[in-house]
Design an enzyme around this catalytic site. Structure first.
Site, PDB file in Angstrom:
ATOM      1  N   ASP A  77      38.079  87.792 -22.746  1.00 48.02           N
ATOM      2  CA  ASP A  77      38.654  86.876 -21.767  1.00 48.02           C
ATOM      3  C   ASP A  77      38.528  87.528 -20.396  1.00 48.02           C
ATOM      4  O   ASP A  77      38.538  88.760 -20.282  1.00 48.02           O
ATOM      5  CB  ASP A  77      40.124  86.575 -22.071  1.00 48.02           C
ATOM      6  CG  ASP A  77      40.572  85.249 -21.487  1.00 48.02           C
ATOM      7  OD1 ASP A  77      40.820  84.305 -22.260  1.00 48.02           O
ATOM      8  OD2 ASP A  77      40.668  85.142 -20.247  1.00 48.02           O
TER       9      ASP A  77
ATOM     10  N   LYS B 149      37.876  64.712 -23.543  1.00 51.47           N
ATOM     11  CA  LYS B 149      37.407  64.320 -22.206  1.00 51.47           C
ATOM     12  C   LYS B 149      35.883  64.320 -22.114  1.00 51.47           C
ATOM     13  O   LYS B 149      35.316  63.849 -21.124  1.00 51.47           O
ATOM     14  CB  LYS B 149      38.010  65.254 -21.147  1.00 51.47           C
ATOM     15  CG  LYS B 149      39.514  65.096 -21.000  1.00 51.47           C
ATOM     16  CD  LYS B 149      40.089  66.062 -19.981  1.00 51.47           C
ATOM     17  CE  LYS B 149      41.587  65.824 -19.782  1.00 51.47           C
ATOM     18  NZ  LYS B 149      42.377  66.016 -20.997  1.00 51.47           N
TER      19      LYS B 149
ATOM     20  N   SER C  26      50.120  73.950 -24.059  1.00 55.76           N
ATOM     21  CA  SER C  26      48.948  74.641 -23.527  1.00 55.76           C
ATOM     22  C   SER C  26      49.105  74.873 -22.031  1.00 55.76           C
ATOM     23  O   SER C  26      49.908  74.219 -21.357  1.00 55.76           O
ATOM     24  CB  SER C  26      47.682  73.820 -23.785  1.00 55.76           C
ATOM     25  OG  SER C  26      47.728  72.610 -23.052  1.00 55.76           O
TER      26      SER C  26
ATOM     27  N   LYS D 130      39.245  74.183 -17.741  1.00 54.38           N
ATOM     28  CA  LYS D 130      39.718  72.929 -18.348  1.00 54.38           C
ATOM     29  C   LYS D 130      40.465  72.004 -17.395  1.00 54.38           C
ATOM     30  O   LYS D 130      40.743  70.863 -17.743  1.00 54.38           O
ATOM     31  CB  LYS D 130      40.632  73.251 -19.545  1.00 54.38           C
ATOM     32  CG  LYS D 130      39.967  74.055 -20.650  1.00 54.38           C
ATOM     33  CD  LYS D 130      40.924  74.361 -21.779  1.00 54.38           C
ATOM     34  CE  LYS D 130      40.234  75.119 -22.911  1.00 54.38           C
ATOM     35  NZ  LYS D 130      39.926  76.503 -22.556  1.00 54.38           N
TER      36      LYS D 130
END
Length: 661
Positions: free
Chosen positions: A335, A431, A488, A389
């Site tokens: 990450d 999406k 989230s 996102k």
């Protein structure tokens, strides 16, 4: 009063009144019952004259009572927690005792041993009947005294939702808590047959009753939901609104471990380990139970090398936790967010010390760095969760969406092929279906690339030698597509909580907007099952349950918080935002899979070389950071991408004008 409480708690605790202490008390009761029975049937003078015989007989009966006590373990409980079962055990023990005593009395009298047989057989039976009643009374008195001592006015007055289905278990649980947190005032049941009956001394109310009036008159402050009625409660928005509107707090049972439900009932052990937690809005969202074949997932991942990108994100971190439970050979966690990645490192060291986990801070777009990682680590499985996102952010920064989401995916996918990864699982989003924003379109392009790459590899593998099982070996690419997950990063729920905490207003973009929601652990379990069972090339779509209206969600959160005068403000749709999300477009159908909540989207297949050429052109254009040209090329690759409430709508007009020219 506090002194009395402390004395009662100390005296009747297991430490100060252990097993042998309870046994001695029970023997003394039998001894005194023998004396009392003899006195009732005979004159005082007679009992004095035969005092030794009576005392010896009482001592013998007391010693005999140990036999029944031992058989039924009447002394092993804590007196303040005595239940009906304990009273039954006492009765059974004394039935055994009286049979032995009567037989002994008859034998002794026949042999003239009157010194230990001063009572007749009738008197002996009555002795143990009296002893049983006194022992019952003693336990009831102790239990009552303890409850009175701990009956506090601070305990919340509650109703239990679910009478027969687990409600009694919760009632027993809360009545045994010390200090007393909840005062039971009744039950709510859907079963009309139990209407106005009583359970545990409290009335059972039916759904047809005026529950608002009951709550007001009985001063009810909270509702406890039986774990066996939790799903019904989540699905019943009407009862939720009624109870929340009446000012009640809602508590649901949170078991410390997986509940063991047998024949629709929880075990006593489950009730004892159960914790009642005040619900948040996430707990009340309707959702079905999700059962995953974790055995097959375990078989696939145990002893394997697993690489996870976006490991510190909402989805990625949960995948890390779940994969770690399957004891992989090693884990490579990547990450670019330093602090969250450090948190993951600490979590792995604390919760999974036996798992060989390496945490790396880097971007997946650093091609040389990723090449070195793959070369050294050689993973068997790759779970690709790294992505930008946030819709509004990517709408303003389309080049970053292209580089991080699309180029980053291409780097990881190509390296997976080069270094022989068994399976590559990509996390996509709803999406990506009929995208109306840059973020959604970037994820759709990722889907197209990995699918076309899988198609190319499959076709090449079919023309090569098979392995010993007759299967063509190649890196399989699987895509999982689902909607919003509760809790989230960037979810509306944390945002609403913060706004309510500050006194409002709570901002909702549009009164009509709806979204699907799923718990992060549930979504990740489906990702693992779909990823490990997929054969490559599939786009798995998840059944997200019922859509939730965001305005209703905001209203419910305000009501649950008991906040006053918090208004909801409608701000208008953000750039690229839809009123509703889809998991399929109008040209896609689905077919069933190995799991009822996972289906395969039947999508158009793309030729790899054409896709690669288009994407390389997109990278070249995005490198100039010209937003319009970048988005124009994205629309060329994904024709169904139609911008909504965005500056890029003019590009749609241009494309339409060219098509009609």
């Amino acid at each position: 009063m506090n002194t009395i409480k402390k004395f009662i708690e100390w005296y009747f605790s297991r430490e100060s009144l252990p097993y042998w202490g309870i046994l001695i008390v029970d023997c003394v009761v039998v001894f005194l019952s023998t004396l009392f029975t003899y006195w009732v049937f005979n004159k005082t003078q007679l009992i004095f004259n035969n005092r030794f015989e009576v005392v010896y007989t009482a001592l013998v009966y007391s010693l005999l009572s140990i036999i029944g006590a031992k058989i039924f373990s009447t002394y092993s409980g804590v007196m303040r927690y005595s239940s009906f079962i304990d009273l039954l055990k006492l009765a059974y023990a004394n039935i055994v005792n009286v049979v032995i005593a009567v037989v002994l009395s008859m034998v002794c009298q026949s042999y003239g041993l009157t010194e230990i047989a001063a009572l007749t057989q009738t008197q002996t039976v009555i002795t143990f009947v009296v002893a049983t009643l006194v022992l019952w009374g003693l336990r009831v008195v102790v239990k009552t005294l303890f409850e009175i001592a701990y009956n506090t006015s601070r305990a919340q007055r509650v109703l239990i939702y679910g009478a027969m289905s687990g409600g009694v278990g919760i009632a027993k649980n809360i009545r045994s808590q010390r200090p007393l947190k909840f005062k039971l005032c009744g039950f709510i049941s859907h079963d009309k047959r139990v209407k106005h009956l009583q359970l545990m001394g409290e009335k059972v109310y039916n759904m047809d009753d005026d529950l608002t009036k009951v709550i007001r008159e009985k001063r009810i402050k909270a509702i406890l939901v039986s774990p066996l009625r939790a799903k019904d409660f989540r699905d019943n928005l009407e009862i939720q609104d009624l109870l929340i509107g009446a000012g009640c707090r809602i508590y649901m049972a949170q078991a410390a471990k997986e509940a063991n439900i047998v024949d629709g009932q929880l075990s006593e052990e489950d009730y004892e380990s159960m914790q009642l937690k005040e619900v948040s809005v996430e707990d009340l969202l309707p959702r079905g139970e999700i059962n995953v074949d974790l055995k097959s997932v375990r078989k696939m991942l145990t002893g394997k090398r697993v690489l996870i990108t976006g490991a510190a994100g909402s989805i990625g971190s949960e995948i890390v936790k779940q994969v770690a439970t399957f004891k992989p050979e090693s884990m490579m966690l990547i990450d670019q967010a330093e602090t969250p990645e450090h948190d993951i490192r600490l979590m792995m060291a604390r919760d999974f010390p036996d798992v060989n986990a390496t945490t790396i801070v880097t971007s997946i777009t650093h091609q040389e760095r990723m090449e070195r990682i793959f070369s050294d680590y050689k993973p068997n499985y790759v779970f690709h969760a790294a992505a930008y996102k946030h819709v509004p952010m990517m709408e303003d920064n389309p080049s970053e969406a292209v580089f991080n989401n699309i180029f980053g995916t291409k780097v990881i996918a190509d390296l997976s092929v080069k270094y022989g990864v068994d399976k590559f699982v990509m996390i996509s989003t709803d999406k990506a279906v009929n995208p109306t924003n840059v973020m959604g379109c970037s994820k759709r392009i990722c889907e197209i690339y990995v699918q076309s790459l899988n198609r190319k590899l499959r076709m090449a593998a079919e023309n090569k030698a098979m392995d010993k099982n007759g299967v063509a070996k190649y890196t399989q690419f699987v895509t999982t597509r689902f909607g919003n997950v509760l809790g989230s990063n960037g979810s509306v729920i944390p945002l609403f909580k913060e706004q309510i905490k500050k006194g409002g207003p709570v901002t909702v973009t549009d009164e009509r907007i709806v979204r699907f929601f799923m718990l992060i652990p549930e979504a990740c379990k489906l990702v693992l099952e779909a990823g490990t069972k997929g054969n490559g090339g599939e786009i798995f779509v998840f059944d997200m349950g019922k859509p939730v209206k965001i305005a209703d969600l905001a209203k419910r959160m305000i009501a649950l918080s008991n906040a006053k005068n918090v208004e909801i403000k409608f701000t208008g749709l953000r750039e690229g935002e839809k009123l509703y999300e889809e998991v399929l477009n109008e040209l896609e159908n689905t077919k069933p899979t190995f799991h009822e909540k996972i289906r395969i989207a039947e999508v158009r297949e793309y030729e790899y070389n054409a896709v690669k050429e288009s994407i390389d052109e997109l990278f070249e254009i995005a490198g100039h950071f010209d937003n319009m040209n970048t988005v124009r090329k994205m629309k060329e690759i994904v024709p169904e991408y139609k911008s909504n409430n965005s500056v890029y709508q003019q590009l749609d007009a241009e494309i339409e004008a060219k098509a009609t020219a």
